[in-house]
Design an enzyme around this catalytic site. Structure first.
Site, mmCIF file in Angstrom:
data_model
loop_
_atom_site.group_PDB
_atom_site.id
_atom_site.type_symbol
_atom_site.label_atom_id
_atom_site.label_comp_id
_atom_site.label_asym_id
_atom_site.label_seq_id
_atom_site.Cartn_x
_atom_site.Cartn_y
_atom_site.Cartn_z
ATOM 1 N N ALA A 66 -19.726 -10.706 -78.428
ATOM 2 C CA ALA A 66 -18.703 -9.766 -78.881
ATOM 3 C C ALA A 66 -17.504 -10.553 -79.416
ATOM 4 O O ALA A 66 -17.308 -11.713 -79.064
ATOM 5 C CB ALA A 66 -18.274 -8.863 -77.736
ATOM 6 N N GLY A 112 -22.967 -9.680 -75.809
ATOM 7 C CA GLY A 112 -23.306 -8.445 -76.494
ATOM 8 C C GLY A 112 -24.469 -8.594 -77.447
ATOM 9 O O GLY A 112 -25.179 -7.627 -77.732
ATOM 10 N N GLU A 115 -27.491 -8.250 -75.288
ATOM 11 C CA GLU A 115 -27.540 -6.840 -74.896
ATOM 12 C C GLU A 115 -28.044 -5.970 -76.047
ATOM 13 O O GLU A 115 -28.794 -5.009 -75.837
ATOM 14 C CB GLU A 115 -26.160 -6.382 -74.421
ATOM 15 C CG GLU A 115 -25.789 -6.993 -73.074
ATOM 16 C CD GLU A 115 -24.355 -6.728 -72.664
ATOM 17 O OE1 GLU A 115 -24.148 -6.204 -71.559
ATOM 18 O OE2 GLU A 115 -23.439 -7.040 -73.456
ATOM 19 N N GLU A 135 -20.775 -13.794 -69.788
ATOM 20 C CA GLU A 135 -19.537 -13.044 -69.533
ATOM 21 C C GLU A 135 -18.772 -13.496 -68.302
ATOM 22 O O GLU A 135 -17.528 -13.481 -68.292
ATOM 23 C CB GLU A 135 -19.850 -11.538 -69.412
ATOM 24 C CG GLU A 135 -20.129 -10.847 -70.726
ATOM 25 C CD GLU A 135 -21.588 -10.892 -71.138
ATOM 26 O OE1 GLU A 135 -21.982 -10.142 -72.046
ATOM 27 O OE2 GLU A 135 -22.355 -11.704 -70.554
#
Length: 260
Positions: A66, A112, A115, A135
């Protein structure tokens, strides 16, 4: 529809959606997530699309994570809203999409990015792929389904280790962990994805949509996956695809499914 951060190309009923921010290693910012959402909404009713291949531009990254600069100063409520909106508008949309979604992981799939790949129905990877959820090294946890989908795919212990260490695994480890289905040289990745899409498209799109729903039901709290399977199996008998499929089998010919 025109986009700034993604490319959407359709050929022979296969739509390739490419995250196109190579200078940022295809990192997900709010605008990119919004465009992915809009593209999937459009593809849902697009009769020229039967399978979606999700990938990243360039040779270095699928999606490297991200865009941290966008949320570094978020409050608790803003952070919660960021995750909730992401689930609702992108990641759950892909996971429950009625058309097959294949993630072709070319390079880094981190945070992300991993994910996003895990939201797809299955994944293939290039030999240079690196996958991980880093993360916790930033003082946060995965917020787009990582704590749920990773253990479903690789098991609780391996997911705990990957998330706690914030480390990366290579493509061959990902294959051993069942995180990806196939590993191939980078130059062959899209060819393999298209080959798999071609195999899928020989079958009933209506039946595949029912199968996706039934398989996903197994992972939903309070939902009986067996009951969902029984329901979908019964519905199949009322479709034109079932009539065509059974007729073709009995007549020893190739089925030409109408998708109805």
């Amino acid at each position: 529809m025109s986009y700034q951060n993604i490319l959407v190309e359709t050929e022979n009923y296969i739509t390739t959606l490419t995250i196109n921010r190579p200078k940022k290693l295809n990192a997900l910012n709010r605008e990119t997530l919004s465009e992915i959402h809009d593209a999937f909404v459009e593809l849902e009713s697009d009769e020229e699309t039967k399978v979606i291949i999700l990938t990243g531009s360039g040779e270095k990254a699928f999606v490297a994570g991200a865009d941290i600069s966008e949320f570094a100063d978020y409050s608790v409520e803003e952070g919660k809203d960021l995750a909730a909106r992401g689930h609702k508008e992108v990641f759950d949309v892909i996971a429950n999409f009625k058309k097959p979604v294949i993630a072709a992981v070319n390079g880094f799939a981190l945070g992300g990015g991993l994910e996003l790949a895990m939201a797809a129905h299955f994944r293939i990877a290039s030999e240079n792929a690196k996958l991980g959820l880093p993360e916790t090294s930033l003082g946060v946890i995965p917020g787009y389904g990582g704590t749920q989908r990773l253990p479903q795919l690789v098991g609780k212990g391996r997911a705990m280790e990957m998330i706690m260490t914030a480390g990366m695994i290579d493509a061959n480890q990902a294959l051993q962990y069942n995180l990806v289905n196939h590993v191939t040289p980078l130059e062959d990745l899209m060819e393999l994805a298209e080959k798999l899409a071609g195999k899928i498209m020989k079958n009933s799109t209506v039946a595949i949509a029912q199968a996706i729903e039934a398989i996903n039901a197994n992972y939903e709290d309070g939902v009986n996956g067996f009951e969902k399977e029984i329901e979908g199996f019964g519905k199949s008998f009322g479709t034109e695809d079932f009539k065509e499929g059974t007729s073709a089998f009995l007549q020893k010919r190739k089925a030409e499914f109408p998708g109805e």
